[in-house]
Design a protein around this motif. Structure first.
Motif, PDB file in Angstrom:
ATOM      1  N   ALA A 267       0.010   2.410  -2.007  1.00 18.64           N
ATOM      2  CA  ALA A 267       1.282   1.814  -1.792  1.00 18.64           C
ATOM      3  C   ALA A 267       1.898   2.774  -1.350  1.00 18.64           C
ATOM      4  O   ALA A 267       3.439   2.257  -0.437  1.00 18.64           O
ATOM      5  CB  ALA A 267       1.737   1.851  -3.500  1.00 18.64           C
ATOM      6  N   ALA A 268       1.642   4.229  -1.372  1.00 18.20           N
ATOM      7  CA  ALA A 268       2.572   4.677  -1.243  1.00 18.20           C
ATOM      8  C   ALA A 268       2.938   5.175   0.657  1.00 18.20           C
ATOM      9  O   ALA A 268       3.554   5.070   1.659  1.00 18.20           O
ATOM     10  CB  ALA A 268       2.372   6.471  -1.327  1.00 18.20           C
ATOM     11  N   LYS A 269       1.507   4.841   0.933  1.00 22.30           N
ATOM     12  CA  LYS A 269       0.888   5.447   2.197  1.00 22.30           C
ATOM     13  C   LYS A 269       2.101   3.777   3.697  1.00 22.30           C
ATOM     14  O   LYS A 269       2.507   4.570   4.250  1.00 22.30           O
ATOM     15  CB  LYS A 269      -0.230   5.336   3.110  1.00 22.30           C
ATOM     16  CG  LYS A 269      -1.060   6.526   3.011  1.00 22.30           C
ATOM     17  CD  LYS A 269      -2.146   6.518   3.186  1.00 22.30           C
ATOM     18  CE  LYS A 269      -3.066   7.880   2.591  1.00 22.30           C
ATOM     19  NZ  LYS A 269      -4.325   7.987   2.941  1.00 22.30           N
ATOM     20  N   GLU A 270       1.552   2.655   2.430  1.00 21.36           N
ATOM     21  CA  GLU A 270       1.922   1.465   2.858  1.00 21.36           C
ATOM     22  C   GLU A 270       3.952   0.913   3.109  1.00 21.36           C
ATOM     23  O   GLU A 270       3.996   1.058   3.900  1.00 21.36           O
ATOM     24  CB  GLU A 270       1.530   0.446   2.687  1.00 21.36           C
ATOM     25  CG  GLU A 270      -0.001  -0.017   2.406  1.00 21.36           C
ATOM     26  CD  GLU A 270      -0.153  -0.179   4.319  1.00 21.36           C
ATOM     27  OE1 GLU A 270       0.642  -1.311   4.465  1.00 21.36           O
ATOM     28  OE2 GLU A 270      -1.278   0.325   4.784  1.00 21.36           O
ATOM     29  N   ALA A 271       3.983   2.007   2.116  1.00 20.06           N
ATOM     30  CA  ALA A 271       5.611   1.840   2.029  1.00 20.06           C
ATOM     31  C   ALA A 271       6.537   3.336   3.343  1.00 20.06           C
ATOM     32  O   ALA A 271       7.488   2.303   3.777  1.00 20.06           O
ATOM     33  CB  ALA A 271       6.575   2.453   0.940  1.00 20.06           C
ATOM     34  N   ILE A 272       5.158   4.095   3.329  1.00 21.00           N
ATOM     35  CA  ILE A 272       6.446   4.645   4.634  1.00 21.00           C
ATOM     36  C   ILE A 272       5.433   4.914   5.554  1.00 21.00           C
ATOM     37  O   ILE A 272       6.142   4.058   7.417  1.00 21.00           O
ATOM     38  CB  ILE A 272       4.895   6.371   4.432  1.00 21.00           C
ATOM     39  CG1 ILE A 272       5.645   6.829   3.249  1.00 21.00           C
ATOM     40  CG2 ILE A 272       4.961   6.801   6.080  1.00 21.00           C
ATOM     41  CD1 ILE A 272       6.845   7.355   3.909  1.00 21.00           C
TER      42      ILE A 272
END
Length: 316
Positions: A267-272
């Protein structure tokens, strides 16, 4: 009153269950709150509830419930393992613990120490005693930890937490509960990172339209959404098991930690990626979710370790 939420009423707490604690932990994860939930509630308090003497509980748990006292648990070692040498009617502890969350502000620190035969025993340490030194550390995820060094620290039998030689079993039981609690925090953080990202791609325009209208980004968003839904299911199962199903406590926290670690990082990688360049700046909140995701991924064991535990417990 959050710190007293799971503490029994006889020790001035609210007497609620671990499931109720996980509800609070989930929402604390949404905001990446730096409050001492992991150190005091998921480690120190659990150790006292599972293995503390009545005197230790009466002395510390009411103060924890009121917010007057903080706890820490040191179990990770680097170059100098902590050993407990029997002397006279007590023990002398020497060695170092690393990555001890909130140890620099803790009123008591529980540490595991090995005897001559290698058996671990947990001890309750007053950090103000002679023979204890604390070096503060700064982590990338915004939480604070410390190196706790002990040099011939004199302790007595009354400082033992749990059974002498039973430190490994106590530590395992504490970490099972800590894994479930951290998984709840990671669930909340994943949800917030996802919600912020959806709001952003609805308003960010490229080629005259919101980028959320692009099918490629919609597919990536759906992937994160489904992983979060699955994570919520396993986190709820782990929290319920701790309250209601002792036979499942060894299994479901491992499943929850493995699943939540991978979901949060995804989720954090996709958010970035969907935020673009602003996502890697400290001026924008979303980058802090990436930092917390990487640290939480390693905390209390990587997903591969928990998958191995799950497989072993199921006879694979």
């Amino acid at each position: 009153g959050w710190l007293g939420l799971q503490i029994p009423e006889e020790y001035d707490g609210l007497g609620l269950g671990f499931f109720d604690l996980c509800v609070v932990l989930e929402h604390s994860g949404r905001e990446l709150m730096p409050e001492p939930f992991i150190s005091t509630l998921l480690l120190g308090t659990q150790a006292l509830l599972l293995g503390g003497t009545e005197a230790q509980r009466k002395s510390l748990l009411p103060r924890v419930a009121s917010g007057e006292a903080l706890l820490a648990f040191g179990y990770e070692e680097a170059a100098s393992p902590v050993v407990a040498n029997a002397v006279d009617d007590g023990f002398e502890l020497s060695g170092e613990k690393v990555q001890v969350l909130d140890a620099h502000v803790a009123d008591r620190i529980i540490v595991s120490a090995a005897a001559a035969d290698g058996a671990l025993t947990a001890f309750l340490v007053d950090p103000s005693l002679d023979g204890v030194s604390i070096t503060r550390q700064h982590r990338i995820d915004g939480l604070m930890s410390a190196i706790v060094s002990m040099d011939k620290l004199a302790l007595g039998p009354e400082d033992i937490v749990g059974e002498p030689g039973g430190g490994a079993l106590l530590l395992d039981a504490v970490l099972q509960r800590a894994c479930a609690g951290v998984a709840a925090q990671m669930l909340g953080a994943s949800e917030q990172a996802f919600d912020d990202t959806i709001a952003y791609i609805k308003e960010r325009e490229q080629f005259g339209v919101p980028i959320g209208s692009f099918q490629a980004l919609q597919h990536r968003a759906v992937s994160v959404y489904t992983e979060i839904a699955l994570t919520r299911s396993v986190v709820l199962a782990a929290a319920r098991a701790i309250d209601d199903s002792p036979d499942d406590v060894a299994r479901y926290p491992a499943l929850a930690k493995a699943t939540a670690s991978e979901t949060f990082l995804h989720a954090a990688k996709e958010a970035i990626q969907m935020h673009g360049g602003i996502g890697v700046t400290d001026e924008h909140d979303i980058g802090f979710y990436m930092k917390r995701a990487h640290a939480a991924y390693m905390t209390f064991g990587k997903p591969s370790q928990h998958r191995q535990r799950w497989a072993a417990l199921h006879g694979y």
